[in-house]
Design an enzyme around this catalytic site. Structure first.
Site, mmCIF file in Angstrom:
data_model
loop_
_atom_site.group_PDB
_atom_site.id
_atom_site.type_symbol
_atom_site.label_atom_id
_atom_site.label_comp_id
_atom_site.label_asym_id
_atom_site.label_seq_id
_atom_site.Cartn_x
_atom_site.Cartn_y
_atom_site.Cartn_z
ATOM 1 C CB THR A 185 -15.196 -18.765 -22.518
ATOM 2 O OG1 THR A 185 -14.859 -17.686 -23.402
ATOM 3 C CG2 THR A 185 -14.014 -19.064 -21.630
ATOM 4 C CD GLU A 330 -13.217 -19.465 -18.062
ATOM 5 O OE1 GLU A 330 -14.141 -20.298 -17.991
ATOM 6 O OE2 GLU A 330 -13.376 -18.315 -18.474
ATOM 7 C CE LYS A 439 -22.151 -3.986 -8.270
ATOM 8 N NZ LYS A 439 -21.159 -3.782 -9.300
ATOM 9 C CD1 TRP A 444 -23.941 -5.132 -4.242
ATOM 10 C CD2 TRP A 444 -22.868 -7.097 -4.119
ATOM 11 N NE1 TRP A 444 -22.612 -4.890 -4.457
ATOM 12 C CE2 TRP A 444 -21.925 -6.068 -4.384
ATOM 13 C CE3 TRP A 444 -22.401 -8.403 -4.001
ATOM 14 C CZ2 TRP A 444 -20.563 -6.320 -4.534
ATOM 15 C CZ3 TRP A 444 -21.053 -8.668 -4.144
ATOM 16 C CH2 TRP A 444 -20.139 -7.622 -4.407
HETATM 17 P P1 AMP Z 1 -19.290 -22.234 -19.244
HETATM 18 O O1 AMP Z 1 -17.860 -21.829 -19.334
HETATM 19 O O2 AMP Z 1 -20.041 -22.087 -20.513
HETATM 20 O O3 AMP Z 1 -19.452 -23.603 -18.686
HETATM 21 O O4 AMP Z 1 -19.995 -21.226 -18.233
HETATM 22 C C1 AMP Z 1 -19.580 -21.138 -16.906
HETATM 23 C C2 AMP Z 1 -20.541 -20.290 -16.125
HETATM 24 O O5 AMP Z 1 -21.825 -20.917 -16.081
HETATM 25 C C3 AMP Z 1 -20.156 -20.130 -14.683
HETATM 26 O O6 AMP Z 1 -19.193 -19.128 -14.498
HETATM 27 C C4 AMP Z 1 -21.496 -19.779 -14.050
HETATM 28 O O7 AMP Z 1 -21.816 -18.424 -14.233
HETATM 29 C C5 AMP Z 1 -22.452 -20.621 -14.848
HETATM 30 N N1 AMP Z 1 -22.726 -21.867 -14.124
HETATM 31 C C6 AMP Z 1 -22.182 -23.077 -14.323
HETATM 32 N N2 AMP Z 1 -22.706 -23.990 -13.485
HETATM 33 C C7 AMP Z 1 -23.610 -23.340 -12.722
HETATM 34 C C8 AMP Z 1 -24.477 -23.714 -11.651
HETATM 35 N N3 AMP Z 1 -24.559 -24.963 -11.214
HETATM 36 N N4 AMP Z 1 -25.233 -22.754 -11.096
HETATM 37 C C9 AMP Z 1 -25.178 -21.471 -11.517
HETATM 38 N N5 AMP Z 1 -24.395 -21.054 -12.531
HETATM 39 C C10 AMP Z 1 -23.610 -21.976 -13.128
#
Ligand code: AMP
Length: 541
Positions: A185, A330, A439, A444
């Site tokens: 991640t 994930e 918050k 929220w």
């Molecule tokens: P990663 O593991 O680097 O791909 O990050 C995943 C995170 O990116 C997700 O849990 C979201 O918080 C954010 N994310 C991914 N796609 C989107 C999207 N289309 N809109 C908003 N947030 C996103």
């Protein structure tokens, strides 16, 4: 009890590579090289070399499940690694070249990588952590043709490695549940965590990703993953494009808007994918160079962060189509995709954009729910809760990480850490990360909604909204705004702009103007940094 009469046939990448080599021999794969020239070869070359890599790795002593890391830009050799490593029974571990060297060293040690394949132009980066990394052997891809080993004689040539293959490779009989790949991640807070993908997960993800109404990938497309192949499996595009036999075009290290637009034009790219920052750059380049590039017919998949509706409208005004999708490392990563359901063409343009800018509906085999205070929240488009998902390409654990159970519910769902709403039609909208939520007095406030609205103002290039401590309300929103070059706007004008769409208590108490928004290695706003920077603003005023 009746038994099914179907064969048991494993879902593996081995099948997909074999099929690509059998049916799509003449299709092309084009890669931008460091000297900007274009490297071209066919699927016949690619599949032959991927099998050679598999054989050579086995000859080098690769055991089932051994991790082979890559430190590479997007190009043909990375694609070879994408298939060659898993079909040999190894685990492709893509390292994020944008991380700090110490973090890459930590990740490669945690993953226990045995071998590394690295671009020659990335050797200076490797040198910064080589002594801390576990690699037994390092194979260097000679992209530049220049003298590539001024560093140490312990590096070996990738091309020489391939030559050790003599065509005697017998693909191991893999189970579909065998590990094929792993990614860490991006870790906006805390240490990065590893996710291990099975062949089955990647194959099913590929099939669903390519479906119409998902990302609709066909052999008639020319596909460019701008998203790095090290970011969450390159969002599956290399697997999907190879499976359908599409022409593939890789940008190498050149991800600036002009290089990408030139590449799209020269190679006829019509299907691409990347984070919103990339498309923001493209929109600006199109704005500043009217008529220079024609992007009509270009499908741009966007994810990794929310795409503001305004940016989507700008890109589509040039004839492109924006496909919004959501997922995470994930989730392999595709979990939801936004598209208009049949009948929605009759909605007003504003209504259509409202939907398209949402993260969309769960793709087949992904189940989704929102949970607030431990109970499932209604799909009313208003109640915010944590998005939880489950499905065959969703992880149920982190690699070698005890005590990470807080990411999983007692009944086996992945708790994504994303806050969102789902409406009656099943469209999900991300309103925040759990840790970015504001918050305010028990309510929220969605930072993402405020950001999108701010970015809809003609003078605003970008905006990030974060919580700052407040003695009365606990937290209040602060907007950090980047103004477009040549434009001017005041704090009051921006508040007035928001007032039409939000209740009073939603409006940011503070608007600060900054030069740029800090970003993570995968293009997300680094909100923790902004929070730190402005946490005392209340006191200062
Ligand atoms: P990663 O593991 O680097 O791909 O990050 C995943 C995170 O990116 C997700 O849990 C979201 O918080 C954010 N994310 C991914 N796609 C989107 C999207 N289309 N809109 C908003 N947030 C996103």
């Amino acid at each position: 009890m009746i038994q099914s009469t179907m064969m048991e046939y494993p879902l593996t990448l081995t099948h997909l590579l074999g099929r690509a080599g059998t049916y799509f021999k003449k299709m092309e794969i084009v890669s931008r090289m460091p000297d900007r020239s274009l490297h071209r070869y066919t699927y016949a070359d690619f599949t032959r070399r991927a099998w050679q890599l598999a054989e050579a790795l086995q000859k080098a002593g690769l055991q089932p499940g051994d991790r082979v890391a890559t430190l590479m830009w997007n190009h043909y050799a990375h694609l070879e690694a994408y298939f060659g490593i898993p079909v040999a029974g190894g685990v492709l571990h893509t390292l994020n070249l944008r991380l700090a060297p110490d973090d890459i060293a930590y990740i490669s040690n945690h993953a226990e990588d045995r071998f590394l394949i690295v671009d020659d132009i990335l050797l200076p980066l490797l040198e910064k952590f080589r002594d801390k990394a576990p690699f037994e052997r390092v194979f260097v891809v000679p992209l530049t043709g220049a003298a590539i080993y001024p560093y140490t004689s312990s590096y070996e040539s990738y091309e020489e490695l391939l030559k050790t293959a003599d065509g005697s490779f017998v693909a191991p009989q893999l189970k579909e549940t065998d590990a094929a790949a792993m990614c860490y991640t991006s870790g906006t807070t805390g240490r990065p965590k590893g996710v291990v993908y099975s062949h089955r997960a990647l194959v099913l993800h590929t099939l669903v990703q390519s479906m119409p109404d998902v990302l609709n990938i066909s052999m008639h497309d020319t596909v460019t993953p701008v998203v790095p192949l090290f970011h969450a499996n390159g969002w599956g595009f290399a697997f999907a494009a190879t499976t359908v036999g599409a022409k593939q075009v890789y940008p190498g290290p050149y991800l600036d808007a002009q290089s990408l637009l030139d590449l799209f034009a020269e190679e006829g790219v019509n299907c691409t994918a990347g984070v919103p920052t990339i498309w923001l750059g493209i929109a600006q380049a199109l704005e500043h160079n009217p008529g220079r590039w024609d992007v009509s017919g270009l499908r741009m998949a966007v994810g990794g962060a929310a795409i503001p509706e305004g940016l989507m409208r700008t890109l589509e005004s040039y004839g492109a189509t924006v496909q919004h999708a959501w997922g995470m490392t994930e989730t392999s990563p595709l979990a939801t995709a936004s598209f208009l359901k049949a009948g929605m063409e009759d909605l007003s343009v504003d209504e259509q954009y409202k939907r398209k800018a949402m993260q969309g509906v769960a793709v087949p085999f992904v189940e989704m729910r929102i949970v607030r205070d431990g109970v499932e929240a209604p799909w009313d488009g208003e109640t915010m809760g944590e998005i939880q998902v489950r499905g065959p390409w969703i992880t149920m654990a982190y690699h070698n990480l005890e005590g990470s159970t807080s990411s999983f519910s007692d009944d086996g769902w992945l708790c994504t850490g994303d806050i969102g709403v789902i409406d009656e039609e099943g469209y999900m909208k991300i309103t925040d990360r759990v840790k970015d939520l504001i918050k305010s007095g028990g309510e929220w406030i969605s930072s993402v909604d405020l950001e999108n609205a701010l970015m809809g103002h003609p003078a605003v290039a970008e905006a990030a909204v974060v919580a700052v401590p407040d003695p009365k309300w606990q937290e209040r929103p602060l907007a950090a705004v980047v103004v477009k070059p040549g434009c001017e706007v005041t704090e009051d004008e921006l508040r007035e702009h928001l007032a039409g769409s939000f209740p009073n208590w939603y409006l940011p108490d503070h608007v600060v103007f900054i030069d740029e928004i800090p970003r993570t290695s995968t293009g997300k706003f680094m909100k923790a940094k902004l929070r730190d920077e402005f946490r005392d603003i209340q006191v200062q005023q």
